[in-house]
Design a protein around this motif. Structure first.
Motif, PDB file in Angstrom:
ATOM      1  N   PHE A 259       0.958  -1.182   0.072  1.00 50.12           N
ATOM      2  CA  PHE A 259      -0.014  -0.016   0.012  1.00 50.12           C
ATOM      3  C   PHE A 259       0.855   1.235   0.024  1.00 50.12           C
ATOM      4  CE2 PHE A 259      -2.367  -3.364   2.154  1.00 50.12           C
ATOM      5  CZ  PHE A 259      -3.492  -3.323   1.328  1.00 50.12           C
ATOM      6  N   TYR A 260       0.284   2.338  -0.536  1.00 48.97           N
ATOM      7  CA  TYR A 260       1.098   3.376  -0.793  1.00 48.97           C
ATOM      8  C   TYR A 260       0.549   4.911  -0.639  1.00 48.97           C
ATOM      9  CZ  TYR A 260       3.851  -0.263  -2.859  1.00 48.97           C
ATOM     10  OH  TYR A 260       4.409  -1.823  -2.911  1.00 48.97           O
ATOM     11  N   PRO A 261       1.131   5.661  -0.177  1.00 53.24           N
ATOM     12  CA  PRO A 261       0.572   6.999  -0.144  1.00 53.24           C
ATOM     13  C   PRO A 261      -0.056   7.892  -1.201  1.00 53.24           C
ATOM     14  CG  PRO A 261       2.996   7.456   0.323  1.00 53.24           C
ATOM     15  CD  PRO A 261       2.702   5.933   0.207  1.00 53.24           C
ATOM     16  N   GLU A 267      -8.983   4.234   1.797  1.00 51.57           N
ATOM     17  CA  GLU A 267      -8.942   3.199   2.851  1.00 51.57           C
ATOM     18  C   GLU A 267      -7.336   2.882   2.682  1.00 51.57           C
ATOM     19  OE1 GLU A 267     -10.925   3.022   0.254  1.00 51.57           O
ATOM     20  OE2 GLU A 267     -11.428   1.113  -0.370  1.00 51.57           O
ATOM     21  N   ASP A 268      -6.476   2.877   1.536  1.00 56.45           N
ATOM     22  CA  ASP A 268      -5.179   2.867   1.691  1.00 56.45           C
ATOM     23  C   ASP A 268      -4.640   3.914   2.344  1.00 56.45           C
ATOM     24  OD1 ASP A 268      -5.711   0.650   0.062  1.00 56.45           O
ATOM     25  OD2 ASP A 268      -5.106   1.534  -1.754  1.00 56.45           O
ATOM     26  N   ARG A 269      -5.057   5.162   2.179  1.00 60.70           N
ATOM     27  CA  ARG A 269      -4.465   6.324   2.529  1.00 60.70           C
ATOM     28  C   ARG A 269      -4.869   6.319   4.171  1.00 60.70           C
ATOM     29  NH1 ARG A 269      -6.808   8.835  -1.703  1.00 60.70           N
ATOM     30  NH2 ARG A 269      -8.127  10.228  -0.367  1.00 60.70           N
ATOM     31  N   GLU A 270      -5.719   5.902   4.508  1.00 63.16           N
ATOM     32  CA  GLU A 270      -6.054   5.867   6.086  1.00 63.16           C
ATOM     33  C   GLU A 270      -5.301   4.765   6.702  1.00 63.16           C
ATOM     34  OE1 GLU A 270     -10.100   4.893   9.050  1.00 63.16           O
ATOM     35  OE2 GLU A 270     -10.332   4.834   6.804  1.00 63.16           O
ATOM     36  N   LEU A 271      -4.873   3.727   6.270  1.00 61.83           N
ATOM     37  CA  LEU A 271      -4.101   2.727   6.665  1.00 61.83           C
ATOM     38  C   LEU A 271      -2.794   3.258   6.907  1.00 61.83           C
ATOM     39  CD1 LEU A 271      -3.456  -0.323   7.781  1.00 61.83           C
ATOM     40  CD2 LEU A 271      -3.119  -0.700   5.414  1.00 61.83           C
ATOM     41  N   TRP A 272      -2.291   3.987   5.875  1.00 59.88           N
ATOM     42  CA  TRP A 272      -0.798   4.594   5.790  1.00 59.88           C
ATOM     43  C   TRP A 272      -0.868   5.422   6.973  1.00 59.88           C
ATOM     44  CZ3 TRP A 272       3.252   3.279   2.853  1.00 59.88           C
ATOM     45  CH2 TRP A 272       4.295   3.939   2.941  1.00 59.88           C
ATOM     46  N   ARG A 273      -1.720   6.295   7.197  1.00 56.76           N
ATOM     47  CA  ARG A 273      -1.728   7.259   8.121  1.00 56.76           C
ATOM     48  C   ARG A 273      -1.496   6.512   9.487  1.00 56.76           C
ATOM     49  NH1 ARG A 273      -6.781   9.092   5.704  1.00 56.76           N
ATOM     50  NH2 ARG A 273      -6.236  10.846   4.240  1.00 56.76           N
ATOM     51  N   VAL A 370      -0.669  12.113   1.392  1.00 59.48           N
ATOM     52  CA  VAL A 370      -0.551  11.997   2.609  1.00 59.48           C
ATOM     53  C   VAL A 370       0.881  12.349   3.128  1.00 59.48           C
ATOM     54  CG1 VAL A 370      -0.495  10.525   4.645  1.00 59.48           C
ATOM     55  CG2 VAL A 370      -2.025   9.852   2.636  1.00 59.48           C
ATOM     56  N   ARG A 371       1.073  13.217   4.017  1.00 58.55           N
ATOM     57  CA  ARG A 371       2.151  13.878   4.801  1.00 58.55           C
ATOM     58  C   ARG A 371       2.401  13.013   6.021  1.00 58.55           C
ATOM     59  NH1 ARG A 371       4.985  18.437   4.251  1.00 58.55           N
ATOM     60  NH2 ARG A 371       3.177  19.291   2.967  1.00 58.55           N
ATOM     61  N   VAL A 372       3.338  12.626   6.289  1.00 58.62           N
ATOM     62  CA  VAL A 372       4.282  11.886   7.494  1.00 58.62           C
ATOM     63  C   VAL A 372       5.135  12.609   8.158  1.00 58.62           C
ATOM     64  CG1 VAL A 372       4.938   9.712   8.357  1.00 58.62           C
ATOM     65  CG2 VAL A 372       3.234   9.679   6.713  1.00 58.62           C
ATOM     66  N   ASP A 373       4.878  12.931   9.389  1.00 55.09           N
ATOM     67  CA  ASP A 373       6.005  13.851  10.157  1.00 55.09           C
ATOM     68  C   ASP A 373       6.000  13.507  11.754  1.00 55.09           C
ATOM     69  OD1 ASP A 373       7.930  15.536  10.773  1.00 55.09           O
ATOM     70  OD2 ASP A 373       6.700  17.349  10.911  1.00 55.09           O
ATOM     71  N   THR A 377       0.298  12.720  10.787  1.00 57.58           N
ATOM     72  CA  THR A 377      -0.008  12.880   9.533  1.00 57.58           C
ATOM     73  C   THR A 377      -0.944  13.525   9.102  1.00 57.58           C
ATOM     74  OG1 THR A 377      -1.790  11.252   9.774  1.00 57.58           O
ATOM     75  CG2 THR A 377       0.500  10.180   9.691  1.00 57.58           C
ATOM     76  N   SER A 378      -0.887  13.967   7.755  1.00 58.98           N
ATOM     77  CA  SER A 378      -2.046  14.902   7.354  1.00 58.98           C
ATOM     78  C   SER A 378      -2.104  14.666   5.751  1.00 58.98           C
ATOM     79  CB  SER A 378      -1.603  16.408   7.695  1.00 58.98           C
ATOM     80  OG  SER A 378      -0.465  16.710   7.001  1.00 58.98           O
ATOM     81  N   ASP A 379      -3.196  15.393   4.943  1.00 58.07           N
ATOM     82  CA  ASP A 379      -3.368  15.084   3.741  1.00 58.07           C
ATOM     83  C   ASP A 379      -2.695  16.137   3.078  1.00 58.07           C
ATOM     84  OD1 ASP A 379      -5.084  12.968   3.901  1.00 58.07           O
ATOM     85  OD2 ASP A 379      -6.962  14.206   3.892  1.00 58.07           O
ATOM     86  N   LEU A 380      -1.961  15.504   1.723  1.00 53.24           N
ATOM     87  CA  LEU A 380      -1.359  16.388   1.093  1.00 53.24           C
ATOM     88  C   LEU A 380      -2.189  16.871  -0.067  1.00 53.24           C
ATOM     89  CD1 LEU A 380       1.913  15.066   0.444  1.00 53.24           C
ATOM     90  CD2 LEU A 380       1.769  17.157   1.362  1.00 53.24           C
ATOM     91  N   LEU A 381      -2.711  18.344  -0.397  1.00 55.36           N
ATOM     92  CA  LEU A 381      -3.787  18.841  -1.056  1.00 55.36           C
ATOM     93  C   LEU A 381      -3.033  18.975  -2.410  1.00 55.36           C
ATOM     94  CD1 LEU A 381      -5.375  21.501   1.299  1.00 55.36           C
ATOM     95  CD2 LEU A 381      -5.969  19.230   0.836  1.00 55.36           C
TER      96      LEU A 381
END
Length: 381
Positions: A259-261, A267-273, A370-373, A377-381
């Motif tokens: 799975f990738y951001p 649902e994939d992005r939610e799992l990544w978060r 998705v941004r990870v820090d 986490t947050s969404d990338l617009l």
């Protein structure tokens, strides 16, 4: 290089190519894996090197030559030892494994050995103090599962009582070595069979005292090439279930996660978060071809470990490993999977996983959503 090592933790996994890629802006050869034997006392149905196993093997390259090849790598951080079952032949242990471990310890190189851990405990005690990670495979609920899976491709009937003893010995060895302070890391491959029982397997991993539970996809290679794979929906559901019921003190490492951001699916992005917010949970970037090469100690052939369809890239009898690695980085296949999204903490797919699940995706043209820090986490617009 100093011989002092940082403790292995979810914040420091030297096998992960992420650190070098972020710091240097490029991949470097920091990891070498040696296939030191093609002998094994098991023939597991999921084995990704099973077709290379033999009953008798030839004369290995002298360990002095292997060490000389390592000496040429200024960037080296980790060495892994695999097979077959590396501990099966005492001569391999004495002539290859022990000298490699001692060399790495003196140089400050982290080491890992992959074993099925079914041999008598005393076969491990002479060298285990020089090892950083003892990596074992654990894909079973009980003795019956072990018997069916471990001897699937053995070619002759095995007494179930023999399998029972090996299974019990594996469990006992893991518990005893864990008590002695050994970093035991158990790997489970998610398949339509194991996914149903991952919670029970994880509980057993915790009861064995393992410090880490690695979870990977089933790789469709060698013995496993015709086995059924989980669908992405099934895989996602299994990961979510494991996270909901995991033991908080066991580090869970998701390797070659499919799975990738950059996914278009929420649902994939939610799992990544979630994976990047959970304590004691990590997603390891694929080492193969990003910081690691594999060397066969019988032929000298150098390959990118899990890329089953990529032929040997060179040979240590004539090539420096760093030169082989640079040649690989410049290849079209490497460029196909070496995308990179720093904001999302993603370095792209494993080639086998890409071919199995995303054959039409062009990862180089996709962008993370998705941004990870640092666990935020947050969404990338």
């Amino acid at each position: 290089m100093t011989n002092e090592k940082k403790e292995l933790t979810p914040d420091w996994d030297p096998w992960d190519p992420w650190y070098t890629r972020v710091e240097k802006g490029r991949y470097e050869l920091t990891s070498v894996e040696f296939t030191v034997t093609q002998l094994c006392n098991l023939r597991c149905e999921h084995c990704a090197v099973g077709e290379e196993l033999v009953e008798r093997e030839g004369i290995p390259i002298p360990v002095e030559q292997l060490i000389a090849a390592l000496e040429e790598i200024d960037t080296l951080q980790t060495v892994s030892i695999t097979g077959g079952e590396p501990v099966l032949n005492p001569k391999v242990v004495q002539n290859t494994i022990q000298p490699l471990l001692k060399y790495c310890k003196e140089r400050g190189i982290y080491t890992q050995l992959n074993s099925n851990l079914t041999l008598p405990l005393n076969r491990y005690l002479d060298w285990i103090d020089d090892l950083d990670v003892l990596h074992i495979s654990y894909n079973y609920r009980d003795e019956k599962d072990f018997y069916r899976m471990a001897f699937k491709n053995f070619g002759k009937e095995i007494n179930p009582k023999v399998a029972d003893r090996l299974y019990e010995q594996m469990i006992d060895n893991a518990r005893e070595l864990s008590k002695r302070g050994v970093f035991v890391s158990a790997e489970s491959l998610l398949s339509p069979f194991t996914a149903k029982y991952i919670e029970k397997m994880h509980q057993t991993v915790a009861e064995m005292g393992c410090k880490r539970h690695e979870v990977h996809p089933l790789y469709p290679s060698d013995f496993a090439k015709n086995m059924e794979l989980l669908s992405l929906d099934e895989y996602r559901e299994t990961v979510w279930k494991l996270l909901d019921h995991r033991h908080p003190d066991v580090w869970i490492l998701f390797g070659t996660l499919p799975f990738y951001p950059c996914s278009d699916r929420e649902e994939d992005r939610e799992l990544w978060r979630r994976l990047h917010q959970e304590d004691n949970v990590t997603v390891r970037q694929d080492p193969d071809g990003r910081n690691r090469l594999n060397v066969n100690v019988f032929t000298g052939d150098v390959i990118v470990t899990d890329f089953g369809d990529v032929p040997p890239l060179g040979n240590i009898h004539r090539d420096r490993l760093s030169d082989v690695f640079d040649r690989w980085l410049n290849s079209p296949v490497a460029k196909e999977v070496h995308c990179f999204c720093k904001e999302a903490r993603c370095a792209g797919p494993n080639l086998l996983v890409k071919n199995a699940y995303y054959p039409r995706w062009d990862f180089q043209t996709r962008q993370a959503k998705v941004r990870v820090d640092r666990r935020e986490t947050s969404d990338l617009l």
